[in-house]
Design a protein around this motif. Structure first.
Motif, mmCIF file in Angstrom:
data_model
loop_
_atom_site.group_PDB
_atom_site.id
_atom_site.type_symbol
_atom_site.label_atom_id
_atom_site.label_comp_id
_atom_site.label_asym_id
_atom_site.label_seq_id
_atom_site.Cartn_x
_atom_site.Cartn_y
_atom_site.Cartn_z
ATOM 1 N N SER A 172 0.832 -1.212 0.000
ATOM 2 C CA SER A 172 0.000 0.000 0.000
ATOM 3 C C SER A 172 0.861 1.255 0.000
ATOM 4 O O SER A 172 0.590 2.220 -0.735
ATOM 5 N N ILE A 173 1.892 1.267 0.842
ATOM 6 C CA ILE A 173 2.769 2.428 0.929
ATOM 7 C C ILE A 173 3.469 2.697 -0.393
ATOM 8 O O ILE A 173 3.714 3.848 -0.769
ATOM 9 N N ALA A 174 3.766 1.620 -1.123
ATOM 10 C CA ALA A 174 4.508 1.745 -2.387
ATOM 11 C C ALA A 174 3.693 2.406 -3.493
ATOM 12 O O ALA A 174 4.255 2.805 -4.521
ATOM 13 N N ILE A 175 2.387 2.531 -3.301
ATOM 14 C CA ILE A 175 1.539 3.205 -4.298
ATOM 15 C C ILE A 175 1.316 4.632 -3.807
ATOM 16 O O ILE A 175 0.637 4.854 -2.797
ATOM 17 N N PRO A 176 1.896 5.635 -4.475
ATOM 18 C CA PRO A 176 1.866 7.030 -3.982
ATOM 19 C C PRO A 176 0.518 7.697 -4.208
ATOM 20 O O PRO A 176 0.316 8.434 -5.183
ATOM 21 N N THR A 177 -0.395 7.506 -3.289
ATOM 22 C CA THR A 177 -1.768 7.994 -3.447
ATOM 23 C C THR A 177 -1.907 9.449 -2.994
ATOM 24 O O THR A 177 -2.754 9.786 -2.159
ATOM 25 N N VAL A 178 -1.076 10.292 -3.576
ATOM 26 C CA VAL A 178 -1.082 11.726 -3.284
ATOM 27 C C VAL A 178 -2.014 12.429 -4.266
ATOM 28 O O VAL A 178 -2.145 12.019 -5.426
ATOM 29 N N GLU A 179 -2.648 13.494 -3.808
ATOM 30 C CA GLU A 179 -3.532 14.268 -4.684
ATOM 31 C C GLU A 179 -2.798 14.653 -5.965
ATOM 32 O O GLU A 179 -1.661 15.118 -5.939
ATOM 33 N N GLY A 180 -3.454 14.445 -7.100
ATOM 34 C CA GLY A 180 -2.909 14.848 -8.390
ATOM 35 C C GLY A 180 -2.159 13.764 -9.142
ATOM 36 O O GLY A 180 -1.886 13.919 -10.334
ATOM 37 N N ARG A 181 -1.843 12.659 -8.484
ATOM 38 C CA ARG A 181 -1.089 11.603 -9.170
ATOM 39 C C ARG A 181 -1.977 10.511 -9.754
ATOM 40 O O ARG A 181 -1.501 9.639 -10.488
ATOM 41 N N GLY A 182 -3.252 10.517 -9.406
ATOM 42 C CA GLY A 182 -4.184 9.557 -9.989
ATOM 43 C C GLY A 182 -3.940 8.116 -9.580
ATOM 44 O O GLY A 182 -4.310 7.190 -10.312
ATOM 45 N N VAL A 210 -2.939 9.926 0.828
ATOM 46 C CA VAL A 210 -1.957 10.404 1.809
ATOM 47 C C VAL A 210 -1.551 11.824 1.435
ATOM 48 O O VAL A 210 -1.782 12.284 0.316
ATOM 49 N N VAL A 211 -0.925 12.523 2.386
ATOM 50 C CA VAL A 211 -0.436 13.868 2.092
ATOM 51 C C VAL A 211 0.866 13.782 1.291
ATOM 52 O O VAL A 211 1.564 12.773 1.311
ATOM 53 N N GLU A 212 1.199 14.845 0.613
ATOM 54 C CA GLU A 212 2.410 14.894 -0.215
ATOM 55 C C GLU A 212 3.655 14.787 0.665
ATOM 56 O O GLU A 212 3.637 15.108 1.851
ATOM 57 N N ALA A 213 4.736 14.324 0.066
ATOM 58 C CA ALA A 213 6.029 14.220 0.758
ATOM 59 C C ALA A 213 7.130 14.515 -0.250
ATOM 60 O O ALA A 213 7.113 14.001 -1.367
ATOM 61 N N GLY A 260 7.592 5.043 5.579
ATOM 62 C CA GLY A 260 6.980 5.440 4.323
ATOM 63 C C GLY A 260 5.798 6.348 4.543
ATOM 64 O O GLY A 260 5.113 6.261 5.573
ATOM 65 N N ARG A 261 5.554 7.221 3.568
ATOM 66 C CA ARG A 261 4.407 8.128 3.668
ATOM 67 C C ARG A 261 3.104 7.328 3.720
ATOM 68 O O ARG A 261 2.870 6.423 2.920
ATOM 69 N N GLY A 262 2.290 7.673 4.690
ATOM 70 C CA GLY A 262 1.005 7.006 4.868
ATOM 71 C C GLY A 262 1.080 5.765 5.727
ATOM 72 O O GLY A 262 0.039 5.153 5.997
ATOM 73 N N SER A 263 2.275 5.385 6.177
ATOM 74 C CA SER A 263 2.382 4.173 6.989
ATOM 75 C C SER A 263 1.504 4.262 8.227
ATOM 76 O O SER A 263 0.853 3.289 8.610
ATOM 77 N N GLU A 264 1.470 5.430 8.853
ATOM 78 C CA GLU A 264 0.608 5.626 10.013
ATOM 79 C C GLU A 264 -0.749 6.168 9.612
ATOM 80 O O GLU A 264 -1.784 5.702 10.108
#
Length: 456
Positions: free
Chosen positions: A36-46, A101-104, A125-129
């Motif tokens: 899950s963390i490996a998929i960058p679900t940040v706004e704008g990346r689709g 998740v939020v951008e990083a 990783g971003r979004g881990s928590e």
């Protein structure tokens, strides 16, 4: 005291029953989290639809059918829903979490935020928590329940939003669709706190959130040359209004959550602030207790609405009288108080007809959820299976999660995360976000226990 007694009685109802012994496999759950963390679900990346498809694959491998899973694209993001059909006719239970998740910025991190790494007992990783840990635990538990052939009496629906960190458009869509649910359990709220000595300190059961609302103060003048000042000046008028707002304190308030939770918090913190919290719970008009609590940033938001100026704009040239001046007032409104009531109160405090008070059209108020005995008992059982006798504190958050919009729709919602962590390990929205690997197994047992108990 009747509220406290009722809370403790319902908490004790199931506490002696042993936890279920067949939670999901820890290794499988860890893989779901890492993937899950490996998929960058940040706004704008689709990328949210990609993560939704991944979760669908996990659940289909466990026996869910295409008919059990629904992925609904909304703009560049999506919602995800998976249904474990119940045998009864009661209202369903909804499990909440968010996929985004939020951008990083990778250059600021020690490790690439979107390349999950397991080191020193943590998964980084971003979004881990926030919020992929508990989402992964819920997905793994839903999969295990299906493999076990578990037949809940109440239908269980895992509903994941795709823009909780931004506009919450997907959250509103899910809340509208599942507004007939019995209640919602949110993995993005509540959870356990561990002391620096490694021992659990308490568990927070989140049952309310303050309403976030922005109000704009606006004053306009004809303007003119700065060499010819008049008795009215938009910047001065606005400054006077801001001084009044800054000095104003809303009447303290209390609800079921604070009345039950504050004495428990008081036992945890002790000292003068503990005494003040206990005194306020007993008497919300206690002036000394109010003054002490208001002096503590950690607790001031628990006793009523707060409003503070956060942005100011004014004027258009150094040598001209200002034609317009505006300020943003950010309010965190106590549950159950209408947004319009706060706007009207600000207008009365300012007491200047030249100052217009505009409300953010997206602001909506929600009330706190009742402390349902069945939810309290199930949470107590799950928590005490890990940490016998651990204090469970009903809590109210100053922020907003997906629960906020479900409460607006009349669905009682509870933050019941399975994650226990130290305060020093919490980096949600921050650099080098991480979760402890050893939190996975007890979180799986937590969710397994909750779902089996509450879907009876």
């Amino acid at each position: 005291m009747r509220l406290v007694s009722a809370f403790l009685a319902s908490a004790a109802l199931l506490a002696a029953v042993p936890a279920y012994a067949k939670p999901a496999d820890t290794g499988a759950a860890k893989k779901i989290l890492i993937d899950s963390i490996a998929i960058p679900t940040v706004e704008g990346r689709g990328k949210v639809p990609e993560l939704a498809a991944y979760y669908a694959g996990v659940l289909k491998a466990a026996g869910y059918t295409d008919a059990d899973i629904e992925i609904t694209p909304i703009g560049e993001t999506a919602t995800f829903a998976a249904t474990l059909q119940g045998t009864g006719k009661g209202k369903p239970i909804v499990l909440l979490g968010h996929m985004d998740v939020v951008e990083a910025d990778a250059k600021d991190w020690t490790r690439d935020p979107f390349v999950p790494v397991e080191e020193q007992g943590y998964i980084f990783g971003r979004g881990s928590e926030d919020n992929k840990f508990d989402v992964a635990m819920m997905v793994a538990t839903m999969a295990q329940l299906k493999r076990d052939g578990f037949k809940p009496k109440r239908t269980i629906i895992l509903a994941l939003s795709g823009d909780e960190e931004t506009s919450m458009t997907t959250t509103r869509a899910l809340a509208a669709k599942y507004k007939g649910a019995e209640f919602a359990l949110n993995g993005d709220g509540g959870g356990g706190t561990i002391g620096e000595d490694g021992k659990p300190k308490y568990y927070g059961l989140q049952a309310g959130e303050k309403t976030y609302a922005d109000f704009m103060l606006e004053v306009t003048n004809p303007g003119g040359h700065s060499s010819r000042p008049s008795d009215t000046n938009a910047i001065v008028q606005l400054a006077n209004a801001l001084a009044k707002v800054g000095a104003y304190r809303f009447t303290p308030q209390q609800n079921e959550l604070t009345k039950v939770g504050m004495p428990i918090v008081a036992d945890q913190v002790g000292g003068d602030i503990g005494a003040a919290l206990r005194a306020f719970a007993a008497n919300p008009a206690d002036a000394a207790a109010i003054a002490k609590i208001r002096a503590e940033p950690e607790y001031v938001g628990q006793i009523g609405t707060t409003c503070v100026p956060t942005l100011v704009k004014g004027g258009h040239a150094e040598n001209a009288l200002p034609q317009r001046a505006t300020a943003n007032i950010n309010c965190r409104i106590f549950p159950g108080v209408a947004v319009e009531a706060v706007r009207a109160e600000l207008e009365r405090v300012i007491a200047d007809p030249a100052i217009k008070v505009h409300t953010d059209p997206d602001a909506s108020a929600s009330d706190a959820s009742p402390l349902r005995p069945d939810v309290v008992a199930a949470v107590t059982k799950a928590v005490h299976a890990r940490a016998p006798g651990l204090p469970i504190i009903p809590s109210m958050s100053a922020g907003a999660t997906d629960s906020y919009h479900f409460r607006i729709q009349g669905v009682p919602s509870y933050g019941v995360a399975g994650l226990f962590s130290k305060a020093s390990d919490s980096y949600a929205h921050g650099l080098n976000e991480r979760v402890p690997v050893d939190a996975i197994a007890p979180a799986l047992a937590h969710w397994d226990s909750l779902l089996r108990d509450l879907s009876k």
